[in-house]
Design an enzyme around this catalytic site. Sequence first.
Site, short mmCIF file in Angstrom:
data_model
loop_
_atom_site.label_atom_id
_atom_site.label_comp_id
_atom_site.label_asym_id
_atom_site.label_seq_id
_atom_site.Cartn_x
_atom_site.Cartn_y
_atom_site.Cartn_z
N HIS A 75 0.85 -1.19 0.00
CA HIS A 75 0.00 0.00 0.00
C HIS A 75 0.88 1.23 0.00
CE1 HIS A 75 -3.21 2.75 1.17
NE2 HIS A 75 -4.04 1.80 0.77
N ASP B 275 -7.87 -5.66 0.34
CA ASP B 275 -8.35 -6.47 -0.78
C ASP B 275 -7.95 -7.94 -0.67
OD1 ASP B 275 -9.64 -4.40 -2.10
OD2 ASP B 275 -7.72 -3.65 -2.82
#
Length: 430
Positions: free
Chosen positions: A307, A365
């Site tokens: 991320h 996710d």
Amino acid sequence: MENQKKATLTYDGNTWELPVYEATVGQSVVDISNLYNDAGIFTYDPGFKSTASCESKITYVDGEKGLLLYRGYPIEQLAKQSDFIETCYLLLHGTLPMEEEKDTFAHSIKIHSMVHEQVSCFYRGFRRDAHPMAVVCGIVGAMSAFYHDSIDNSDPEQCIAASTRMIAKIPTIAAMAYKYSIGQPFMYPRNELNYASNFLQMCFSVPSEDYKVNPLLSRAMDRVLILHADHEQNASTSTVRLAGSSDTNPFACVAAGIACLWGPAHGGANEASLNMLREIATIDRIPEYIARAKDKNDPFRLMGFGHRIYKNYDPRAKIMQETCHEVLQELGIKNDPTLSVAMELEKIALTDDYFISKKLYPNIDFYSGITLRALGFPTAMFTVIFAVARTVGWLAQWREMIADPSQKIGRPRQLYTGSPQRGYVSIKKR
Ligand code: CMC
């Protein structure tokens, strides 16, 4: 302002003092907005790695600590103690609602849940095998053609009406995209149900049978929505803000956000992550994929890992993992092969030097795909569900932006490295 901190920039023998603004928590910013006027240079920051594009009071992420706050409240507390409708109110208004305020807000969302009947004709123009993100993006963009009375941004009432309509209708629009793709009749919203149950009902019920929403699955759906509701200035939110900076209408802004969210580096990662887990299929093949992820010459990346902001475990991923286990248990799914691969992959990656040194942890996710598939959604719907949840975040950010007196049209500059001026040469003389 006395005591105002300043940063000093020295360039070409000259020195400039740049004001520094303090955040309530997190990083301060250096104001470079007058740098071009004063010093005649631009700053350069592809991907906005060090650039704050706006001032905001909505969401705060501390990537090093793995902390996510909506209006100051930790995501863990909201996911466990609140519900999506309350979270929407919080994001839009800045405070948790009193009971009456919550009821009024929930009612206003419910009474706007149907779409204009003419909208259903729009769906019939799409191919049945169209990706539902393409359909949802198109329909949301088309909403500005259906709701003319809520596209004047100078009227605060119209801004509220547009937000209410989009939050209320986006589950209906998403469910219709799903129903269209499988050739089943569209199901109307049922206003006696809460937001998450209604969405499940519109996706999975059929006119010929009674449908009862499982409360645990509805709670899981609600939690998925809370976890995805906002995430400060990510790519799609910045897209919404940039589109909105030209004063275009909010339906057009949210359609732009949906288009950006679709990419596999952003919201599309949940679909890509489940596809990857399915492709790996068995635990013994994990080392091969870890090796590929580490190979500089292979474009493959572990989807659902890494991320831009989180350099620690994504707090949403932890809650998603718990929810995933609860859903599988409720549905009696004991040995889900994708879950086994996911857990083993996570274990290996978290102890591997490559992932440790680059601070690559599972993101939201990684487990959301398994959960959504267990709830009954096909992979193509995963990013659509992300868009359903994020609509409120986009709208809260859009409303904050248009209310900000310092807001200007977004117009980045560039480092031009193309040809200097040259004369046109006619085609025969080239
Ligand atoms: N697998 C393998 N290596 C990775 C991964 C990964 N998933 N993510 C980053 N890296 C490596 C990358 O190769 C780079 O290595 P090096 O420094 O040697 O060149 C380093 O880590 C930094 O990566 P980056 O691309 O510069 O980092 P970024 O902040 O620009 O990208 C990201 C962040 C999310 C796009 C990226 O981590 C990624 O592509 N992850 C997979 C897709 C994914 O799961 N996206 C969902 C994000 S969370 C939901 C959302 O916000 O939408």
